[in-house]
Scaffold this active site. Structure first.
Site, short mmCIF file in Angstrom:
data_model
loop_
_atom_site.label_atom_id
_atom_site.label_comp_id
_atom_site.label_asym_id
_atom_site.label_seq_id
_atom_site.Cartn_x
_atom_site.Cartn_y
_atom_site.Cartn_z
N ASP A 1 -0.17 12.15 -3.18
CA ASP A 1 -0.75 10.91 -2.68
C ASP A 1 -2.09 10.68 -3.38
O ASP A 1 -3.14 11.08 -2.89
CB ASP A 1 -0.94 11.01 -1.16
CG ASP A 1 -1.50 9.73 -0.55
OD1 ASP A 1 -1.15 8.65 -1.05
OD2 ASP A 1 -2.29 9.82 0.40
N GLN B 1 -12.33 4.65 -1.20
CA GLN B 1 -12.03 4.98 0.19
C GLN B 1 -13.30 5.09 1.04
O GLN B 1 -13.34 4.63 2.19
CB GLN B 1 -11.26 6.31 0.23
CG GLN B 1 -10.82 6.74 1.63
CD GLN B 1 -10.01 8.03 1.59
OE1 GLN B 1 -9.79 8.61 0.53
NE2 GLN B 1 -9.56 8.47 2.75
N THR C 1 -2.33 16.17 3.29
CA THR C 1 -2.68 17.20 2.32
C THR C 1 -2.51 18.60 2.91
O THR C 1 -2.94 18.88 4.03
CB THR C 1 -4.13 17.01 1.86
OG1 THR C 1 -4.28 15.68 1.36
CG2 THR C 1 -4.48 17.99 0.76
N ARG D 1 -18.99 14.75 7.84
CA ARG D 1 -19.63 14.64 9.16
C ARG D 1 -20.29 15.92 9.64
O ARG D 1 -20.90 15.95 10.69
CB ARG D 1 -18.60 14.18 10.21
CG ARG D 1 -18.06 12.78 9.98
CD ARG D 1 -17.10 12.38 11.08
NE ARG D 1 -15.91 13.21 11.12
CZ ARG D 1 -14.83 13.00 10.37
NH1 ARG D 1 -14.81 11.98 9.52
NH2 ARG D 1 -13.78 13.79 10.46
N GLU E 1 1.15 17.23 -1.12
CA GLU E 1 1.88 16.96 0.13
C GLU E 1 3.37 17.23 -0.05
O GLU E 1 3.87 17.39 -1.16
CB GLU E 1 1.68 15.50 0.57
CG GLU E 1 0.22 15.10 0.77
CD GLU E 1 0.07 13.75 1.46
OE1 GLU E 1 1.02 13.34 2.17
OE2 GLU E 1 -0.98 13.12 1.31
N THR F 1 1.89 6.72 -5.42
CA THR F 1 2.30 7.95 -4.75
C THR F 1 3.46 8.50 -5.56
O THR F 1 4.48 7.83 -5.72
CB THR F 1 2.74 7.69 -3.30
OG1 THR F 1 1.65 7.13 -2.57
CG2 THR F 1 3.20 8.97 -2.63
N TYR G 1 -2.04 12.76 8.24
CA TYR G 1 -3.27 13.54 8.05
C TYR G 1 -3.13 14.77 8.93
O TYR G 1 -3.85 14.97 9.89
CB TYR G 1 -4.45 12.66 8.47
CG TYR G 1 -5.85 13.18 8.23
CD1 TYR G 1 -6.27 13.59 6.98
CD2 TYR G 1 -6.76 13.22 9.29
CE1 TYR G 1 -7.57 14.03 6.78
CE2 TYR G 1 -8.06 13.65 9.09
CZ TYR G 1 -8.46 14.06 7.83
OH TYR G 1 -9.76 14.48 7.64
N LYS H 1 -5.60 4.13 -1.44
CA LYS H 1 -4.35 4.88 -1.42
C LYS H 1 -3.17 4.07 -1.98
O LYS H 1 -2.04 4.53 -1.93
CB LYS H 1 -4.02 5.30 0.01
CG LYS H 1 -5.06 6.17 0.68
CD LYS H 1 -4.92 7.60 0.23
CE LYS H 1 -5.76 8.52 1.11
NZ LYS H 1 -5.48 9.94 0.84
N TYR I 1 -13.05 2.49 4.23
CA TYR I 1 -12.19 3.05 5.29
C TYR I 1 -12.69 2.78 6.70
O TYR I 1 -11.93 2.92 7.67
CB TYR I 1 -11.98 4.54 5.07
CG TYR I 1 -13.04 5.45 5.62
CD1 TYR I 1 -12.83 6.15 6.81
CD2 TYR I 1 -14.25 5.62 4.96
CE1 TYR I 1 -13.80 7.00 7.32
CE2 TYR I 1 -15.22 6.47 5.46
CZ TYR I 1 -14.99 7.16 6.64
OH TYR I 1 -15.96 8.00 7.13
#
Length: 418
Positions: free
Chosen positions: A230, A237, A346, A141, A200, A254, A127, A250, A241
């Protein structure tokens, strides 16, 4: 570096992704034959497995290209990696005296089927893109708490599933899972409604390790790079998560591009990571530029429609390089093995049209994007085909990875219906 000319004429076209400067490694088959190792040159693929068997490639006392994977060659070490590239250059360069011997081993790329280029030992996804992390954090958030407190200090990642890594062209089935919206008291089990891509790069480990390694040693361990999508089930998620991060969201698939572009081919395009907002600990400091200047694009084609470019960015947008990620991966003593695959995370740029996921492009569905045909998308729909493209631009030549493509297949009927 300028174009290295080949007697394969199409390799000298500045727009060709597979000049002599590149020589990417893949696994291919022709009608009625078994998959085997090949190298792309121009609009052809060179059957290097057959060349080794015929004695035109002399690498080691035992065959390294006989299996339908590049793992044995990787495991042989960097001296052998360089030896193969040197011999291929010699055979394919303009004026080579072995042209008549080598020419029978060429096959038109248009007539071959591509397979997984290597056997994936383990898969770890990171990440590590600043813009992506900032965007996603802001969505969930708010801007003031977008980045986790550790993000500027450490390459964050999770251990994924090697078993679901597939080669370009493989269909991707919409997954089932537990979904729960805020207004629901309990989750339901149903097909994913917010299926997504992630643009990615994938780094392939070509040397094993048994303990902590430096960033420089990690860079030496990387054999090459692929494009990587991905696929992500955002609604699955969101429910699963906390507290342990990605799991089933995930695990569906892929997708990687069919050709491994070696570190040697990418060397002229090295680029530095960005300036640090906070100093990194010494073990993560880079002794030289570790990123690469690779232009990246995402295209979306609805079923029966034409493709629309929905994003364009560059690999230099990463905050942490693959070498830093790999070095950090070993700090606990975690052994790395030949064939391990590291997803970069990403790759998003600073502008809306450079965001590498639908979650960002549509801002979690609040701002749907419009395709060239007039259709809109917040997330991916059944029948959509996603294609990732990557190109390095040299002096009179281009370095390409081959398209990384996957088509969304409808979810299965209820797998637990009795």
């Amino acid at each position: 570096m300028t174009l290295i000319r080949s007697w394969v004429d199409t390799a000298n076209d500045p727009s060709c992704p597979f000049p002599l400067n590149n020589l990417p490694y893949g696994v291919f088959s022709t009608s009625g034959t078994q998959p085997r190792c090949g190298v792309a040159i121009g609009d052809k693929v060179l059957d290097v497995a057959a060349m080794e068997k015929a004695g035109l490639l002399r690498l080691a006392d035992t065959p390294l290209l006989a299996s339908a994977a590049w793992n044995p060659l990787m495991d042989a070490g960097a001296v052998i990696w360089d030896k193969l590239r040197s011999q291929l250059m010699g055979h394919l360069a303009q004026g080579a005296d072995t042209q008549d011997q080598v020419e029978p081993y060429l096959h038109p790329l248009s007539g071959v089927t591509m397979h997984m280029p290597f056997s994936v030992t383990e898969f770890t996804d990171f990440y590590a893109g600043r813009n992506h992390a900032q965007n996603v954090g802001t969505i969930f958030r708010g801007n003031d708490n977008a980045l986790p407190v550790n993000w500027l200090h450490i390459p964050i990642g999770y251990n994924g599933r090697a078993s679901s890594v597939v080669v370009s062209g493989t269909g991707v089935r919409r997954p089932w899972g537990q979904l729960k919206s805020p207004e629901q008291e309990a989750p339901t089990f149903q097909p994913c409604r917010r299926f997504d891509l992630e643009l990615e790069m994938g780094a392939i480990v070509g040397k094993p390790s048994t303990g902590p390694i430096t960033v420089a040693e990690a860079d030496d361990m990387i054999f090459g790079y692929v494009l990587l999508n991905d696929w992500s089930a955002r609604d699955i998620q969101a429910w699963e998560y906390v507290p342990l991060g990605p799991f089933q969201a995930k695990a569906t698939a892929t997708t990687i591009s069919p050709w491994i572009v070696t570190k040697a081919a990418l060397a002229p395009f090295r680029a530095p990571t960005p300036e640090r907002e906070k100093p990194l600990l010494a073990y993560l400091e880079e002794p030289r530029p570790m990123l690469y200047n690779i232009d990246l694009r995402v295209e979306l084609a609805p079923q029966g429609g034409t493709a629309t470019e929905i994003a364009r960015t560059n690999y230099t947008q990463m905050y942490y390089s693959a070498a830093q990620q790999l070095a950090h991966h070993t700090t606990s003593g975690c052994p790395m093995r030949v064939g391990d695959l590291l997803g970069s995370g990403t790759i998003s740029g600073p502008t809306k049209d450079s965001r590498g996921s639908m979650l960002e492009l549509s801002w979690s569905g609040k701002e749907p994007i419009t395709l060239d045909g007039g259709e809109t998308r917040s997330f991916l729909e059944d029948g959509d085909t996603l294609t990732l493209k990557g190109t390095c631009h040299g002096d009179g030549y281009s370095i390409g990875f081959g398209d990384c493509t996957g088509r969304i297949l409808p979810a299965l009927t209820d797998p637990y219906a009795r």
